[in-house]
Design a protein around this motif. Structure first.
Motif, PDB file in Angstrom:
ATOM      1  N   LEU A   1       0.804  -1.228   0.000  1.00 21.70           N
ATOM      2  CA  LEU A   1       0.000   0.000   0.000  1.00 21.70           C
ATOM      3  C   LEU A   1       0.842   1.285   0.000  1.00 21.70           C
ATOM      4  CD1 LEU A   1      -3.055  -0.760   2.314  1.00 21.70           C
ATOM      5  CD2 LEU A   1      -3.031  -0.464  -0.173  1.00 21.70           C
ATOM      6  N   PRO A   2       1.845   1.440   0.830  1.00 16.75           N
ATOM      7  CA  PRO A   2       2.595   2.709   0.828  1.00 16.75           C
ATOM      8  C   PRO A   2       3.211   3.023  -0.536  1.00 16.75           C
ATOM      9  CG  PRO A   2       3.096   1.476   2.809  1.00 16.75           C
ATOM     10  CD  PRO A   2       2.279   0.569   1.933  1.00 16.75           C
ATOM     11  N   ALA A   3       3.800   2.029  -1.169  1.00 11.62           N
ATOM     12  CA  ALA A   3       4.421   2.282  -2.482  1.00 11.62           C
ATOM     13  C   ALA A   3       3.364   2.654  -3.512  1.00 11.62           C
ATOM     14  CB  ALA A   3       5.193   1.045  -2.939  1.00 11.62           C
ATOM     15  N   ARG A   4       2.232   2.002  -3.435  1.00 13.66           N
ATOM     16  CA  ARG A   4       1.161   2.263  -4.403  1.00 13.66           C
ATOM     17  C   ARG A   4       0.487   3.615  -4.171  1.00 13.66           C
ATOM     18  NH1 ARG A   4      -3.294  -1.744  -3.869  1.00 13.66           N
ATOM     19  NH2 ARG A   4      -4.690  -0.033  -3.474  1.00 13.66           N
ATOM     20  N   LEU A   5       0.417   4.063  -2.925  1.00 12.58           N
ATOM     21  CA  LEU A   5      -0.338   5.286  -2.617  1.00 12.58           C
ATOM     22  C   LEU A   5       0.514   6.532  -2.403  1.00 12.58           C
ATOM     23  CD1 LEU A   5      -2.922   3.785  -0.122  1.00 12.58           C
ATOM     24  CD2 LEU A   5      -3.324   4.402  -2.504  1.00 12.58           C
ATOM     25  N   SER A   6       1.800   6.367  -2.214  1.00 13.32           N
ATOM     26  CA  SER A   6       2.618   7.529  -1.857  1.00 13.32           C
ATOM     27  C   SER A   6       2.579   8.626  -2.915  1.00 13.32           C
ATOM     28  CB  SER A   6       4.058   7.108  -1.567  1.00 13.32           C
ATOM     29  OG  SER A   6       4.629   6.485  -2.703  1.00 13.32           O
ATOM     30  N   GLY A   7       2.681   8.268  -4.180  1.00 15.86           N
ATOM     31  CA  GLY A   7       2.658   9.282  -5.244  1.00 15.86           C
ATOM     32  C   GLY A   7       1.340  10.035  -5.303  1.00 15.86           C
ATOM     33  N   PRO A   8       0.203   9.343  -5.472  1.00 16.24           N
ATOM     34  CA  PRO A   8      -1.076  10.059  -5.555  1.00 16.24           C
ATOM     35  C   PRO A   8      -1.408  10.852  -4.286  1.00 16.24           C
ATOM     36  CG  PRO A   8      -1.336   7.790  -6.307  1.00 16.24           C
ATOM     37  CD  PRO A   8       0.045   7.920  -5.753  1.00 16.24           C
ATOM     38  N   LEU A   9      -1.035  10.342  -3.126  1.00 15.20           N
ATOM     39  CA  LEU A   9      -1.379  11.044  -1.892  1.00 15.20           C
ATOM     40  C   LEU A   9      -0.475  12.251  -1.636  1.00 15.20           C
ATOM     41  CD1 LEU A   9      -2.122   8.092   0.579  1.00 15.20           C
ATOM     42  CD2 LEU A   9      -3.759   9.517  -0.660  1.00 15.20           C
ATOM     43  N   ALA A  10       0.734  12.230  -2.189  1.00 12.70           N
ATOM     44  CA  ALA A  10       1.669  13.335  -1.976  1.00 12.70           C
ATOM     45  C   ALA A  10       1.141  14.627  -2.591  1.00 12.70           C
ATOM     46  CB  ALA A  10       3.034  12.986  -2.560  1.00 12.70           C
ATOM     47  N   ARG A  11       0.347  14.526  -3.631  1.00 16.05           N
ATOM     48  CA  ARG A  11      -0.180  15.714  -4.302  1.00 16.05           C
ATOM     49  C   ARG A  11      -1.398  16.311  -3.599  1.00 16.05           C
ATOM     50  NH1 ARG A  11       1.403  12.336  -8.755  1.00 16.05           N
ATOM     51  NH2 ARG A  11      -0.610  11.304  -8.746  1.00 16.05           N
ATOM     52  N   LEU A  12      -2.001  15.546  -2.677  1.00 14.59           N
ATOM     53  CA  LEU A  12      -3.221  16.017  -2.023  1.00 14.59           C
ATOM     54  C   LEU A  12      -2.892  16.916  -0.831  1.00 14.59           C
ATOM     55  CD1 LEU A  12      -5.293  12.708  -1.999  1.00 14.59           C
ATOM     56  CD2 LEU A  12      -5.496  14.606  -3.598  1.00 14.59           C
ATOM     57  N   THR A  13      -3.740  17.922  -0.631  1.00 12.22           N
ATOM     58  CA  THR A  13      -3.549  18.837   0.502  1.00 12.22           C
ATOM     59  C   THR A  13      -4.678  18.717   1.520  1.00 12.22           C
ATOM     60  OG1 THR A  13      -4.666  20.579  -0.742  1.00 12.22           O
ATOM     61  CG2 THR A  13      -2.247  20.507  -0.848  1.00 12.22           C
ATOM     62  N   ASP A  14      -5.782  18.091   1.128  1.00 13.49           N
ATOM     63  CA  ASP A  14      -6.940  17.967   2.021  1.00 13.49           C
ATOM     64  C   ASP A  14      -6.813  16.679   2.851  1.00 13.49           C
ATOM     65  OD1 ASP A  14      -9.402  18.105   3.247  1.00 13.49           O
ATOM     66  OD2 ASP A  14     -10.538  17.499   1.459  1.00 13.49           O
ATOM     67  N   PRO A  15      -6.676  16.790   4.167  1.00 16.25           N
ATOM     68  CA  PRO A  15      -6.544  15.593   5.012  1.00 16.25           C
ATOM     69  C   PRO A  15      -7.741  14.645   4.901  1.00 16.25           C
ATOM     70  CG  PRO A  15      -5.978  17.553   6.270  1.00 16.25           C
ATOM     71  CD  PRO A  15      -6.517  18.021   4.949  1.00 16.25           C
ATOM     72  N   ALA A  16      -8.940  15.183   4.703  1.00 15.18           N
ATOM     73  CA  ALA A  16     -10.131  14.333   4.567  1.00 15.18           C
ATOM     74  C   ALA A  16     -10.034  13.480   3.303  1.00 15.18           C
ATOM     75  CB  ALA A  16     -11.389  15.175   4.545  1.00 15.18           C
ATOM     76  N   GLU A  17      -9.510  14.067   2.210  1.00 11.17           N
ATOM     77  CA  GLU A  17      -9.341  13.320   0.954  1.00 11.17           C
ATOM     78  C   GLU A  17      -8.270  12.238   1.106  1.00 11.17           C
ATOM     79  OE1 GLU A  17      -9.842  12.070  -2.973  1.00 11.17           O
ATOM     80  OE2 GLU A  17     -11.134  13.219  -1.640  1.00 11.17           O
ATOM     81  N   VAL A  18      -7.180  12.563   1.814  1.00  9.67           N
ATOM     82  CA  VAL A  18      -6.117  11.577   2.055  1.00  9.67           C
ATOM     83  C   VAL A  18      -6.704  10.400   2.846  1.00  9.67           C
ATOM     84  CG1 VAL A  18      -3.938  11.155   3.265  1.00  9.67           C
ATOM     85  CG2 VAL A  18      -4.257  13.276   1.954  1.00  9.67           C
ATOM     86  N   ARG A  19      -7.440  10.730   3.883  1.00  8.42           N
ATOM     87  CA  ARG A  19      -8.059   9.673   4.698  1.00  8.42           C
ATOM     88  C   ARG A  19      -9.025   8.836   3.881  1.00  8.42           C
ATOM     89  NH1 ARG A  19      -9.155   8.383  10.143  1.00  8.42           N
ATOM     90  NH2 ARG A  19     -11.115   7.266  10.328  1.00  8.42           N
ATOM     91  N   ARG A  20      -9.833   9.449   3.029  1.00  2.00           N
ATOM     92  CA  ARG A  20     -10.802   8.713   2.214  1.00  2.00           C
ATOM     93  C   ARG A  20     -10.081   7.752   1.287  1.00  2.00           C
ATOM     94  NH1 ARG A  20     -12.590   8.487  -2.518  1.00  2.00           N
ATOM     95  NH2 ARG A  20     -11.591  10.346  -3.335  1.00  2.00           N
ATOM     96  N   ARG A  21      -8.995   8.218   0.644  1.00  5.54           N
ATOM     97  CA  ARG A  21      -8.251   7.356  -0.287  1.00  5.54           C
ATOM     98  C   ARG A  21      -7.560   6.199   0.448  1.00  5.54           C
ATOM     99  NH1 ARG A  21      -5.693  10.484  -5.393  1.00  5.54           N
ATOM    100  NH2 ARG A  21      -7.557  11.604  -6.001  1.00  5.54           N
ATOM    101  N   LEU A  22      -7.038   6.502   1.623  1.00  3.32           N
ATOM    102  CA  LEU A  22      -6.438   5.427   2.424  1.00  3.32           C
ATOM    103  C   LEU A  22      -7.492   4.394   2.827  1.00  3.32           C
ATOM    104  CD1 LEU A  22      -3.997   7.385   4.775  1.00  3.32           C
ATOM    105  CD2 LEU A  22      -3.374   5.713   3.023  1.00  3.32           C
ATOM    106  N   ASP A  23      -8.658   4.886   3.276  1.00  5.22           N
ATOM    107  CA  ASP A  23      -9.749   3.968   3.630  1.00  5.22           C
ATOM    108  C   ASP A  23     -10.161   3.125   2.428  1.00  5.22           C
ATOM    109  OD1 ASP A  23      -9.890   4.719   6.286  1.00  5.22           O
ATOM    110  OD2 ASP A  23     -11.540   6.145   5.980  1.00  5.22           O
ATOM    111  N   ASP A  24     -10.284   3.764   1.249  1.00  2.14           N
ATOM    112  CA  ASP A  24     -10.666   3.027   0.043  1.00  2.14           C
ATOM    113  C   ASP A  24      -9.630   1.945  -0.297  1.00  2.14           C
ATOM    114  OD1 ASP A  24     -12.920   4.585  -0.184  1.00  2.14           O
ATOM    115  OD2 ASP A  24     -12.130   5.851  -1.812  1.00  2.14           O
ATOM    116  N   ALA A  25      -8.359   2.285  -0.178  1.00  2.72           N
ATOM    117  CA  ALA A  25      -7.296   1.330  -0.501  1.00  2.72           C
ATOM    118  C   ALA A  25      -7.316   0.151   0.478  1.00  2.72           C
ATOM    119  CB  ALA A  25      -5.938   2.023  -0.488  1.00  2.72           C
ATOM    120  N   VAL A  26      -7.485   0.432   1.766  1.00  2.00           N
ATOM    121  CA  VAL A  26      -7.548  -0.645   2.766  1.00  2.00           C
ATOM    122  C   VAL A  26      -8.769  -1.523   2.515  1.00  2.00           C
ATOM    123  CG1 VAL A  26      -7.893  -1.126   5.224  1.00  2.00           C
ATOM    124  CG2 VAL A  26      -6.199   0.568   4.508  1.00  2.00           C
TER     125      VAL A  26
END
Length: 162
Positions: free
Chosen positions: A114-139
């Motif tokens: 998961l970290p390798a797959r998500l690090s790039g797309p999440l690095a561009r995000l600034t909204d913590p709620a969006e980061v959390r949503r994407r992490l939840d979706d990935a899990v």
């Protein structure tokens, strides 16, 4: 009336054996030198019958009835396990260990990716709620993938290969 020695001679027992039988209550106790020979003989014969039938503790301390009951339980357990194995209700421990180990390896592989797959797309995000949503979706996606039958098949294949 008889003495302990006379009772011992009559029953072909030592003085010590007579004392032990008196102490255990097998022979009817009376004042010293006043044992009833007939009563002692009958009590001893009854005691021997009880021991032979397994209803009383014998001189060796073995309780035959309890031992027979224990043996019967062990035999019943043996047949129950054997029948369960024949019905394939039991599985070999080594097979289960390999399958569980393989399944946990798959879980570990999916989550450590998961970290390798998500690090790039999440690095561009600034909204913590969006980061959390994407992490939840990935899990959740990993959990759905792990719940699928193909993961079970993969774990079984890995276990068979081991």
């Amino acid at each position: 009336m008889a003495t302990q020695q006379e009772v011992g001679k009559h029953l072909d027992l030592t003085d010590r054996s007579i004392r032990e039988l008196l102490d255990k209550g097998v022979l009817p106790n009376a004042r010293r030198g006043a044992l009833d020979l007939d009563a002692c003989r009958l009590a001893y014969i009854r005691h021997l019958r009880e021991v032979a039938a397994g209803r009383a503790l014998g001189p060796g301390g073995d309780d035959l009835t309890a031992e027979r009951a224990r043996l019967a339980r062990e035999q019943a357990d043996h047949y129950a396990l054997r029948n369960a194995a024949l019905r394939l209700d039991l599985l070999p421990r080594a097979d289960i260990t390999r399958a569980v180990t393989a399944a946990f390896q798959i879980v570990r592989d999916r989550f450590t990716a998961l970290p390798a797959r998500l690090s790039g797309p999440l690095a561009r995000l600034t909204d913590p709620a969006e980061v959390r949503r994407r992490l939840d979706d990935a899990v959740q996606a990993v959990l759905v993938e792990l719940a699928e039958e193909r993961v079970i098949a993969t774990a079984e294949d890995r276990a068979d290969a081991a």
